[in-house]
Scaffold this motif. Structure first.
Motif, PDB file in Angstrom:
ATOM      1  N   ALA A 138      17.508 -11.062 -48.220  1.00 31.95           N
ATOM      2  CA  ALA A 138      16.253 -10.312 -48.324  1.00 31.95           C
ATOM      3  C   ALA A 138      16.017  -9.422 -47.110  1.00 31.95           C
ATOM      4  CB  ALA A 138      15.078 -11.274 -48.504  1.00 31.95           C
ATOM      5  N   LEU A 139      16.604  -9.761 -45.986  1.00 33.76           N
ATOM      6  CA  LEU A 139      16.439  -8.961 -44.777  1.00 33.76           C
ATOM      7  C   LEU A 139      17.551  -7.931 -44.612  1.00 33.76           C
ATOM      8  CD1 LEU A 139      15.290 -11.732 -42.285  1.00 33.76           C
ATOM      9  CD2 LEU A 139      13.893  -9.976 -43.366  1.00 33.76           C
ATOM     10  N   LEU A 140      18.417  -7.801 -45.602  1.00 39.85           N
ATOM     11  CA  LEU A 140      19.469  -6.794 -45.584  1.00 39.85           C
ATOM     12  C   LEU A 140      19.034  -5.642 -46.489  1.00 39.85           C
ATOM     13  CD1 LEU A 140      22.355  -6.113 -44.567  1.00 39.85           C
ATOM     14  CD2 LEU A 140      23.196  -7.085 -46.716  1.00 39.85           C
ATOM     15  N   LEU A 141      18.650  -4.526 -45.879  1.00 40.00           N
ATOM     16  CA  LEU A 141      18.171  -3.384 -46.642  1.00 40.00           C
ATOM     17  C   LEU A 141      19.347  -2.550 -47.124  1.00 40.00           C
ATOM     18  CD1 LEU A 141      15.071  -2.183 -44.579  1.00 40.00           C
ATOM     19  CD2 LEU A 141      15.204  -3.836 -46.452  1.00 40.00           C
ATOM     20  N   ARG A 142      19.391  -2.297 -48.437  1.00 41.25           N
ATOM     21  CA  ARG A 142      20.456  -1.504 -49.039  1.00 41.25           C
ATOM     22  C   ARG A 142      20.131  -0.024 -48.955  1.00 41.25           C
ATOM     23  NH1 ARG A 142      24.304  -5.528 -49.560  1.00 41.25           N
ATOM     24  NH2 ARG A 142      23.312  -7.407 -50.411  1.00 41.25           N
ATOM     25  N   LYS A 143      21.086   0.795 -49.419  1.00 44.92           N
ATOM     26  CA  LYS A 143      20.893   2.245 -49.386  1.00 44.92           C
ATOM     27  C   LYS A 143      19.686   2.665 -50.209  1.00 44.92           C
ATOM     28  CE  LYS A 143      23.823   4.793 -51.613  1.00 44.92           C
ATOM     29  NZ  LYS A 143      25.030   5.549 -52.026  1.00 44.92           N
ATOM     30  N   SER A 144      19.486   2.017 -51.346  1.00 47.35           N
ATOM     31  CA  SER A 144      18.331   2.347 -52.178  1.00 47.35           C
ATOM     32  C   SER A 144      17.014   2.004 -51.503  1.00 47.35           C
ATOM     33  CB  SER A 144      18.438   1.612 -53.520  1.00 47.35           C
ATOM     34  OG  SER A 144      18.516   0.209 -53.313  1.00 47.35           O
ATOM     35  N   ASP A 145      17.016   0.980 -50.640  1.00 45.58           N
ATOM     36  CA  ASP A 145      15.805   0.622 -49.901  1.00 45.58           C
ATOM     37  C   ASP A 145      15.566   1.560 -48.725  1.00 45.58           C
ATOM     38  OD1 ASP A 145      15.530  -1.670 -51.568  1.00 45.58           O
ATOM     39  OD2 ASP A 145      16.987  -2.714 -50.306  1.00 45.58           O
ATOM     40  N   LEU A 146      16.645   2.065 -48.142  1.00 46.63           N
ATOM     41  CA  LEU A 146      16.531   2.896 -46.946  1.00 46.63           C
ATOM     42  C   LEU A 146      16.247   4.366 -47.273  1.00 46.63           C
ATOM     43  CD1 LEU A 146      19.602   1.433 -45.023  1.00 46.63           C
ATOM     44  CD2 LEU A 146      17.198   1.034 -44.467  1.00 46.63           C
ATOM     45  N   ALA A 147      16.614   4.825 -48.468  1.00 45.97           N
ATOM     46  CA  ALA A 147      16.460   6.229 -48.818  1.00 45.97           C
ATOM     47  C   ALA A 147      14.990   6.564 -49.065  1.00 45.97           C
ATOM     48  CB  ALA A 147      17.293   6.555 -50.056  1.00 45.97           C
ATOM     49  N   LYS A 148      14.486   7.558 -48.323  1.00 47.49           N
ATOM     50  CA  LYS A 148      13.108   8.037 -48.486  1.00 47.49           C
ATOM     51  C   LYS A 148      13.114   9.556 -48.397  1.00 47.49           C
ATOM     52  CE  LYS A 148      10.961   3.825 -46.695  1.00 47.49           C
ATOM     53  NZ  LYS A 148       9.985   3.250 -45.748  1.00 47.49           N
ATOM     54  N   SER A 149      12.209  10.166 -49.124  1.00 47.89           N
ATOM     55  CA  SER A 149      12.221  11.623 -49.274  1.00 47.89           C
ATOM     56  C   SER A 149      11.843  12.322 -47.975  1.00 47.89           C
ATOM     57  CB  SER A 149      11.258  12.039 -50.387  1.00 47.89           C
ATOM     58  OG  SER A 149       9.920  11.747 -50.023  1.00 47.89           O
TER      59      SER A 149
END
Length: 223
Positions: A138-149
């Motif tokens: 749960a504490l490992l952020l994936r690319k989809s979690d890190l991507a922001k506009s």
């Protein structure tokens, strides 16, 4: 005078205590989470990956160069480069991260990944409510979690985001001018003359290739 500093400190405390009934700015306690203290623009917490446009996958600026992964002091960034390429903001085919993970339980928010990135592809976020019930994935952020506009980046850091946009637009314009100049130079260059065929005559001969050899000189008469 002995004790003057204590008296001055108590006066400041009393002034803020009485003033807190009339001025909201003098209140020390914030009723969190209903009330939140505004964060400064240069506040940093954990990294995120800004993307341009509406597609988070196609608009990522990251080209999987892995500089941030190598320079990260706690080694909390994990990147796998893609096998194919996609056009970047300048239209040049580039690799992209097939996997980009950040372990926020290890991240120390040092911002070194932001400083070393040559593509403005990773920035620091202001989100700090990232606690989880689980202990591991749960504490490992994936690319989809890190991507922001990029619009989100403008909302949290308007000054820095405007500077980054201007820098990227300038780089794209310079690349377009360079490409146009190279194309114009290639179209304006004259055609190269055809290469001459090598001579097949013997060394020292002055006759043209394929011509009959010169007649020998007549012998001179004796005197």
């Amino acid at each position: 005078m002995i004790g003057l500093g204590i008296l001055k400190g108590m006066a400041v405390t009393a002034r803020n205590f009485v003033g807190s009934y009339f001025e909201k700015d003098r209140l020390i306690t914030v009723q969190y989470p209903e009330e939140r203290t505004p964060l400064a623009e240069n506040y940093r917490n954990f990294p995120f990956l800004p993307y341009d446009g509406d597609d988070a996958e196609a608009g990522l600026r990251c080209v999987a160069c892995k500089i941030c992964e190598k320079e990260c002091p706690p080694q909390c960034i994990y990147i796998i480069k893609s096998e194919d390429k996609k056009p970047d903001y300048m239209g040049k085919p580039q690799f992209y991260p097939a996997v980009f993970d950040i372990d926020i339980s290890v991240c120390m928010s040092c911002q070194i990944c932001v400083e070393v990135c040559p593509f403005e592809a990773i920035k620091m976020d202001k989100v700090y409510e990232l606690s989880r019930r689980e202990r591991f994935d749960a504490l490992l952020l994936r690319k989809s979690d890190l991507a922001k506009s990029n619009e989100y980046y403008h909302s949290i850091c308007p000054t820095d985001a405007a500077d980054v946009d201007a820098k990227l637009a300038e780089a794209a314009e310079a690349a377009a001018k360079k490409k146009a100049a190279a194309a114009a130079a290639a179209s304006a260059s004259p055609a190269s003359p055809p290469a001459s065929s090598p001579s097949t005559s013997a060394p020292g001969s002055t006759s043209a290739p394929g011509a009959a050899p010169p007649a020998p000189a007549p012998p001179s008469e004796p005197a």
